[in-house]
Scaffold this active site. Structure first.
Site, short mmCIF file in Angstrom:
data_model
loop_
_atom_site.label_atom_id
_atom_site.label_comp_id
_atom_site.label_asym_id
_atom_site.label_seq_id
_atom_site.Cartn_x
_atom_site.Cartn_y
_atom_site.Cartn_z
N LYS A 67 0.82 -1.22 0.00
CA LYS A 67 0.00 0.00 0.00
C LYS A 67 0.86 1.27 0.00
CE LYS A 67 -3.72 -2.54 2.17
NZ LYS A 67 -4.44 -2.84 0.93
N GLY A 68 1.92 1.28 0.80
CA GLY A 68 2.75 2.47 0.85
C GLY A 68 3.43 2.72 -0.49
N ASP A 99 -9.47 -5.03 -12.98
CA ASP A 99 -8.69 -5.44 -11.81
C ASP A 99 -8.68 -4.26 -10.83
OD1 ASP A 99 -6.81 -6.18 -9.95
OD2 ASP A 99 -5.25 -6.72 -11.39
N GLY A 101 -7.58 1.87 -4.26
CA GLY A 101 -7.58 2.79 -3.12
C GLY A 101 -6.24 3.52 -3.01
N ASP A 102 -5.17 2.81 -3.30
CA ASP A 102 -3.84 3.44 -3.24
C ASP A 102 -3.67 4.46 -4.37
OD1 ASP A 102 -3.31 1.68 -1.14
OD2 ASP A 102 -2.55 0.15 -2.51
O1 RIB Z 1 -3.84 -2.10 -1.79
C1 RIB Z 1 -3.32 -3.09 -2.63
C2 RIB Z 1 -2.09 -3.65 -2.04
O2 RIB Z 1 -2.42 -4.34 -0.85
C3 RIB Z 1 -1.38 -4.67 -2.89
O3 RIB Z 1 -0.42 -4.09 -3.74
C4 RIB Z 1 -0.80 -5.63 -1.88
O4 RIB Z 1 0.60 -5.65 -1.89
C5 RIB Z 1 -1.36 -5.21 -0.53
O5 RIB Z 1 -0.44 -4.47 0.19
#
Ligand code: RIB
Length: 305
Positions: free
Chosen positions: A41-42, A248, A253-254
């Site tokens: 996520k980071g 996909d 969210g990231d």
């Molecule tokens: O938010 C998606 C991410 O969650 C993926 O890239 C996976 O590595 C998990 O950290």
């Protein structure tokens, strides 16, 4: 000039299986496709912001394996500052087996590996560089003590912080995240933090308002295909979804948070930055992969961003 963004958070290697359906317990089935890519996520939030042109500092830990070196090279290929990416001896890098169904929905397992070694002392070591940033992004794939320490650091030095409380952590201490500038949960995370049901956008509004009443400055709830909700002391505003056909949804969210950070430090007002972020995240779910699905500034402009 836009301020620098720091990410204090995780990195993973995403092992993505595209499945027709999930296997039952004890069953073996064949899946049509597999992809491996950089995730976490980071790291995803850092890469999304950097692909849009932001100046990004990454504070994270990788393992002393092949994945670790590859992750560092990946950050550098997007111009991300890796001076505070540490390597942990005798530990594997974080990995995430991911299953994506034909609807585009995903299920994710994470093995934190080296991410579990990102400690408050690492934040202190990076303090001079963090003080030069306009915004620090945090998630929950690193130890909670490090998250609390960084929020307190941001507060002490007048640096805005954004916490994405993902993955949902039952032991997250609300008292210790009160100092955060932006809290960005999804519906599940918001329900867990507040103990309130979050089944509809109205529920989300009520739960978010309860956090404002408990001292959080601004809550931004991501609602998937229903857009997002901005809730502040005197504001409640809906960010409409951008309709697309999902392939996909991994890392959407990231993408939203990285893009929001980029447009926010550029000085756009909150609603404009959030609407652009929703558009950027929508574009990402039309493509397979995690960071690979994030658009460059040029691609995003072509999509109307
Ligand atoms: O938010 C998606 C991410 O969650 C993926 O890239 C996976 O590595 C998990 O950290």
């Amino acid at each position: 000039m836009a301020g620098k963004i720091a990410v204090v958070g995780s990195n993973m290697v995403d092992l993505i299986s595209y499945v027709i359906r999930m296997p039952d317990r004890g069953e073996t089935i064949e899946a049509p496709a597999f992809e491996m890519g950089c995730g976490g996520k980071g790291a995803n939030q850092a890469v999304a912001a950097a692909k849009l042109g932001a100046d990004v500092l990454m504070v994270t830990k990788v393992g002393d394996d092949l994945f670790g070196d590859n992750t560092i090279r990946n950050f550098q290929s997007f111009g991300i500052d890796t001076r505070h990416v540490g390597k942990v001896a005798g530990t594997s890098s974080g990995v995430a087996p991911i299953f994506v169904e034909p609807s585009g929905e995903n299920s994710i397992l994470i093995i934190k590996g080296a991410n579990g070694h990102l400690l408050p002392a690492d934040i202190d070591r990076a303090a001079d560089d963090l003080k030069a940033c306009a915004l620090i992004l945090l998630q929950l794939e690193v130890p909670l003590e490090t998250v609390y320490h960084t929020i307190a650091f941001g507060r002490r030095h007048g640096i805005a912080t954004l916490l994405n409380p993902a993955p949902a952590a039952p032991d997250l201490d609300l008292d210790r995240i009160r100092g955060v500038t932006y809290l960005v949960p999804n519906e599940t995370e918001l329900a867990l933090i507040t103990g309130m049901p979050v089944d509809t956008p109205d529920d989300a509004g009520q739960a978010a308002r309860s956090l404002i009443a408990r001292g959080i400055e601004t809550v931004i709830v991501t609602l998937g295909a229903r857009g997002a909700l901005l809730v502040g002391r005197d504001t409640v505003a809906a960010i409409p979804p951008v309709p697309v056909v999902p392939k996909d949804t991994t890392g959407a969210g990231d993408a939203f948070i990285g893009a929001f950070a980029h447009f926010h430090v550029q000085g756009r007002d909150l609603m404009t930055a959030l609407s652009q972020a929703a558009r950027y995240a929508a574009l990402s779910i039309t493509r397979p992969g995690t960071q690979k699905s994030y658009a460059s500034a040029g691609d995003f402009a072509a999509f109307g961003g």
